[in-house]
Design a protein around this motif. Structure first.
Motif, short mmCIF file in Angstrom:
data_model
loop_
_atom_site.label_atom_id
_atom_site.label_comp_id
_atom_site.label_asym_id
_atom_site.label_seq_id
_atom_site.Cartn_x
_atom_site.Cartn_y
_atom_site.Cartn_z
N ALA A 38 7.51 -7.75 4.16
CA ALA A 38 8.27 -6.50 4.26
C ALA A 38 9.11 -6.23 3.03
CB ALA A 38 9.16 -6.54 5.50
N ALA A 39 9.12 -7.17 2.06
CA ALA A 39 9.91 -6.97 0.85
C ALA A 39 9.39 -5.76 0.09
CB ALA A 39 9.84 -8.22 -0.03
N LYS A 40 10.29 -4.96 -0.47
CA LYS A 40 9.90 -3.75 -1.19
C LYS A 40 9.27 -4.10 -2.52
CE LYS A 40 11.38 -1.06 2.03
NZ LYS A 40 10.39 -0.45 2.93
N THR A 41 8.38 -3.23 -2.96
CA THR A 41 7.62 -3.46 -4.19
C THR A 41 7.81 -2.29 -5.15
OG1 THR A 41 5.93 -4.76 -3.05
CG2 THR A 41 5.30 -3.80 -5.16
N THR A 42 7.97 -2.61 -6.43
CA THR A 42 7.87 -1.61 -7.49
C THR A 42 6.58 -1.88 -8.24
OG1 THR A 42 10.26 -1.37 -7.75
CG2 THR A 42 8.89 -0.69 -9.60
N ALA A 43 5.67 -0.91 -8.20
CA ALA A 43 4.36 -1.06 -8.84
C ALA A 43 4.22 -0.04 -9.96
CB ALA A 43 3.25 -0.88 -7.82
N VAL A 44 3.91 -0.52 -11.17
CA VAL A 44 3.70 0.35 -12.33
C VAL A 44 2.23 0.26 -12.72
CG1 VAL A 44 4.35 0.88 -14.69
CG2 VAL A 44 6.06 -0.06 -13.12
N PHE A 45 1.56 1.41 -12.71
CA PHE A 45 0.13 1.47 -13.05
C PHE A 45 -0.04 2.10 -14.43
CE2 PHE A 45 0.39 1.42 -8.47
CZ PHE A 45 -0.64 0.58 -8.08
N ILE A 46 -0.55 1.34 -15.38
CA ILE A 46 -0.90 1.87 -16.71
C ILE A 46 -2.38 2.24 -16.66
CG2 ILE A 46 -1.09 1.39 -19.17
CD1 ILE A 46 1.17 -0.66 -18.81
N LEU A 50 -3.05 1.50 -4.11
CA LEU A 50 -1.96 2.23 -3.45
C LEU A 50 -2.03 2.06 -1.94
CD1 LEU A 50 -1.94 5.58 -5.49
CD2 LEU A 50 -0.15 3.85 -5.45
N ASN A 51 -3.25 1.97 -1.41
CA ASN A 51 -3.40 1.81 0.05
C ASN A 51 -2.85 0.49 0.56
OD1 ASN A 51 -4.66 4.31 0.26
ND2 ASN A 51 -6.71 3.46 0.03
N GLN A 52 -2.66 -0.48 -0.33
CA GLN A 52 -2.13 -1.78 0.07
C GLN A 52 -0.60 -1.81 0.04
OE1 GLN A 52 -4.38 -4.19 1.16
NE2 GLN A 52 -5.67 -2.37 0.92
N LEU A 53 0.01 -0.79 -0.53
CA LEU A 53 1.47 -0.74 -0.59
C LEU A 53 2.04 -0.21 0.72
CD1 LEU A 53 1.91 0.63 -4.22
CD2 LEU A 53 2.11 -1.74 -3.44
N GLN A 54 3.33 -0.42 0.92
CA GLN A 54 3.99 -0.02 2.15
C GLN A 54 4.90 1.17 1.92
OE1 GLN A 54 6.06 -3.45 3.67
NE2 GLN A 54 4.37 -4.85 3.20
N GLU A 55 5.21 1.83 3.00
CA GLU A 55 6.13 2.96 2.93
C GLU A 55 7.47 2.50 2.36
OE1 GLU A 55 8.16 6.36 5.83
OE2 GLU A 55 6.66 4.96 6.63
N GLY A 56 7.97 3.24 1.39
CA GLY A 56 9.22 2.88 0.75
C GLY A 56 9.05 2.15 -0.56
N ASP A 57 7.83 1.70 -0.86
CA ASP A 57 7.59 1.08 -2.16
C ASP A 57 7.67 2.13 -3.26
OD1 ASP A 57 7.25 -1.38 -1.00
OD2 ASP A 57 5.06 -1.33 -1.02
N ASP A 58 8.03 1.67 -4.45
CA ASP A 58 8.25 2.56 -5.59
C ASP A 58 7.04 2.50 -6.51
OD1 ASP A 58 10.06 4.41 -6.41
OD2 ASP A 58 11.26 3.04 -7.62
N VAL A 59 6.50 3.66 -6.91
CA VAL A 59 5.27 3.69 -7.72
C VAL A 59 5.50 4.53 -8.98
CG1 VAL A 59 2.85 4.38 -7.81
CG2 VAL A 59 3.78 3.38 -5.72
N TYR A 60 5.06 3.99 -10.11
CA TYR A 60 5.04 4.71 -11.39
C TYR A 60 3.61 4.74 -11.91
CZ TYR A 60 10.13 3.95 -11.68
OH TYR A 60 11.49 3.93 -11.43
N ILE A 61 3.21 5.89 -12.45
CA ILE A 61 1.92 6.02 -13.14
C ILE A 61 2.22 6.33 -14.60
CG2 ILE A 61 -0.27 7.26 -13.30
CD1 ILE A 61 -0.08 5.69 -10.75
N ILE A 62 1.70 5.49 -15.50
CA ILE A 62 1.88 5.73 -16.95
C ILE A 62 0.52 6.05 -17.55
CG2 ILE A 62 2.61 4.75 -19.15
CD1 ILE A 62 4.48 2.92 -17.69
N PRO A 63 0.24 7.32 -17.88
CA PRO A 63 -1.01 7.63 -18.60
C PRO A 63 -0.93 7.05 -20.02
CG PRO A 63 0.00 9.61 -17.65
CD PRO A 63 1.03 8.53 -17.61
#
Length: 699
Positions: free
Chosen positions: A89-97, A125-138
């Motif tokens: 249940a720990a929150k995740t910050t995921a950065v996608f380059i 993204l489907n593996q992340l949970q509600e409330g997780d933080d997501v960044y997309i870097i083109p």
């Protein structure tokens, strides 16, 4: 222990089925005593007890089989890091380059590399949970980061992500990701790189000096997905330049394109075409082996002047984004030549050289005293001949003219002396020794020592290139010039100092003669070479070949706005796009940085209905190089960054989700539990078989 599929645990209810069946089989039956069987009770007592024990064992085995099967499907995992209150249940910050540079347009049997990267990102993204933080870097534009906790919004942004002409080093995006993730308070910190990992686009620096250990610490997990691997044919237009540099309407002009094979397949007889103002004017064929480059030359006629748009184009191959290269040239329909003078009589031979040539129909000559320079709008003229240095009241207009890509031809005049000529050259940032050689009407003159016949001023002057020779004039008095770091001698005196030198500045050129064009100083104006040199010099400096002002897509166009008539700029971009910008907010600035150069082609900067800049924007050909990083290369790079987290190289064609979950929570136990369930099933079969045999014997 953590369960990756906790919903399956509801299957434990099924474990009650064997118990219920067992209890139903224990319902009480009515007993009837037979006196003749009484003596058998004691005999069967031990056998019945043995059967009951086996039945309880079977009940336990069947219940355990169901329990271990449910546990197996629930995917139990032993956490690698045990922290109270965190777990799955720990929150995740995921950065996608996500690499959306044009090398990712390559297509294999699974589609384009970019589409594969987007599909992979969505599954992550489907593996992340509600409330997780997501960044997309083109990767093409790392500063245009997409950030949201709304996964549907992120997926919509991914659907809009397109291949870009802009090429950016991967290091820039990783540095951006490191800064973003270091600001997060979430326990899980993950960076995903989805790229083809081109070797030459890792960084612009040969040595990475960044120390990101404090940002990419032990808490960070870095995952890489490499989509490269296809054998590809890819030709690239690396360069496009003009070859003659002097453009005259109705005359032949030449261009040279550098074609490189950055793929790993030989390309035969590929067509390279040259277009001028949208019209195909020439074409050539080229054959290239992998890693080979060749120069392709074109020759054609310049039909009209004005703003000339030139581009070369390759026929389509596997990467179409690098098949065009642009060049912008401004050729005046009618050259406006301004002659500024100290002494008007000094102009006689210059004007005679221009009037008696066939060039006069294309040149309009304007004469003004040098003392009036402050009252003139010098930007109205294509070229200026500056004859003298004595009567200049203010050097600022001339310096501003050069800053606005104006070009000069400089002569000393009969009124010049060593001091004022030195002051002129110093204000133009041209080096000068300060030495005067000879005297007026000397009986003995000084001669030429060397001429650089490769310079455009000598183009087509000699019918036989093997007999190139200038009959040296006598120079009686001259000022000893120096070339410095940005000058070039075109004609030298015997003492190695320039008679005629060219000085190249950022967007302007200055041609400087060391002697006044009058017989008292030199008999050069009386020689046959004088008129052709003067005419060619005017044409040479009147054409603004802005190919040298070509920029890579994504870089800024710098626009001089210091003295614009109005504060509105109109930007006409390629593909019929247009943009209107105001410079009102830039009161204290003289330069405007235009940043929207994401499309290749010719950009036209217009102010007050007048074209003020005409640059070309091209791809960075390094992006076309299909040599890729090895795993060791990338690990060495991470080592240079002082990366302290955990790195995982994942295969996008395999079960990467399982690998990611294992890296998050530790080793999964489902296989172990499934094996236990199978072993229990085998034991259950053996016990069941033995129990049936005992029941038969009892009957």
């Amino acid at each position: 222990m953590v369960f990756l599929n906790p919903a399956v645990l509801f299957g434990f209810i099924a474990a009650s089925i064997p118990i219920i069946i067992h209890l139903l089989n224990l319902r009480k039956l009515k007993r009837i005593e037979f006196s003749t069987l009484a003596f058998l009770k004691e005999l069967q007592k031990n056998k019945i007890k043995k059967v009951k024990i086996k039945q309880w064992i079977l009940l336990a085995l069947r219940t355990l089989i169901i329990i271990f099967l449910v546990l197996s499907f629930a995917r139990p995992t032993i956490k690698s890091t045990a922290i109270t209150g965190t777990g799955s249940a720990a929150k995740t910050t995921a950065v996608f380059i996500i690499d959306n540079t044009y090398s990712m347009s390559l297509i294999n049997d699974k589609g384009s590399y970019l589409n594969q990267a987007i599909k992979t990102t969505k599954s992550l993204l489907n593996q992340l949970q509600e409330g997780d933080d997501v960044y997309i870097i083109p990767l093409s534009t790392p500063n245009k980061t997409i950030h949201s906790s709304d996964f549907s919004k992120i997926k919509a942004e991914l659907d809009n992500l397109q291949i870009s002409y802009i090429s950016t080093p991967l290091h820039s995006a990783i540095t951006k990701a490191a800064n973003l993730i270091s600001q997060s308070d979430n326990y899980n910190k993950e960076i995903y790189i989805l790229s083809d990992f081109q070797k030459k686009r890792l960084s612009d620096e040969e040595t990475i000096s960044s120390n990101l250990s404090t940002l990419l610490n032990q808490q960070v997990r870095l995952y890489s997905f490499n989509f490269s691997g296809k054998e590809s044919a890819n030709l690239t237009l690396s360069e496009l330049n003009s070859t003659n540099q002097i453009f005259r309407i109705g005359k032949e002009i030449g261009f040279e394109a550098l074609v490189s094979n950055y793929g790993n397949i030989t390309v035969s007889n590929s067509v390279v075409s040259l277009f001028i103002n949208g019209e195909r004017t020439a074409q050539q064929n080229v054959t290239l082996n992998p890693g080979e480059s060749k120069k392709v030359e074109f020759s054609t006629l310049l039909k009209k002047g004005g703003n000339v748009e030139v581009f070369a184009e390759l026929e389509d191959d596997e990467i179409k984004f690098d098949n065009k290269r642009f060049l912008s040239i401004e050729v005046p329909e009618k050259i406006k030549l301004l002659i500024l003078y100290d002494n008007q009589n000094d102009l006689y031979f210059i004007k005679t050289a221009l009037i008696q040539s066939d060039s006069l129909s294309n040149i309009s000559i304007y004469e003004k005293p040098l003392s009036n320079v402050s009252s003139l709008n010098l930007n109205d003229y294509n070229t200026i001949i500056l004859g003298g240095s004595e009567t200049i009241p203010n050097y600022s207009p001339i310096k501003e003219y050069l800053a606005n890509s104006g070009n000069l031809i400089v002569f000393p005049s009969s009124k010049s002396n060593g001091q004022n000529f030195k002051r002129l050259l110093e204000n133009l940032d041209i080096p000068y020794s300060g030495e005067t050689v000879g005297g007026i009407n000397n009986k003995v003159g000084y001669n030429f020592g060397y001429a650089d016949f490769s310079h455009p001023l000598f183009a087509d002057l000699f019918s036989n290139t093997n007999k190139q020779k200038i009959q040296s004039p006598s120079v009686f008095l001259y000022y000893k010039l120096k070339t410095g770091s940005f000058g070039r001698s075109i004609i030298e005196m015997e003492d190695k100092s320039p008679f005629l030198a060219e000085y190249n500045f950022k967007l302007s050129k200055v041609l400087v003669f060391n002697s006044a064009p009058i017989p008292e100083y030199t008999d050069f104006p009386l020689k046959g070479i004088f008129a052709p040199i003067i005419n060619k010099a005017v044409y040479y400096l009147s054409v603004k070949n802005l190919g040298n002002n070509s920029i890579n897509a994504g870089n800024d166009i710098y626009i001089n706005i210091a003295k614009l008539p109005v504060t509105v700029l109109q930007i006409k971009k390629p593909e019929n796009q247009s943009e209107v910008l105001s410079t009102d907010s830039l009161i204290n600035k003289s330069v405007f940085d235009y940043k929207n150069t994401e499309t290749i082609g010719i950009y036209k900067i217009i102010n007050n209905n007048k074209l003020i800049n005409f640059p070309s924007v091209n791809i960075n050909p390094i992006e076309s190089d299909l040599n890729y990083l090895t795993e060791l290369d990338f690990k060495n790079y991470l080592s240079q960054l002082r990366f302290e987290g955990n790195y995982y190289k994942l295969d996008p064609n395999k079960d990467y989700l399982q690998s990611i979950n294992q890296s998050r929570f530790g080793a999964e136990l489902w296989r172990l539990f499934l094996i236990i369930a199978l072993l229990l099933a085998i034991v259950e079969m053996l016990v069941s078989k033995s129990s049936k045999k005992d029941l038969t014997n009892l009957g």
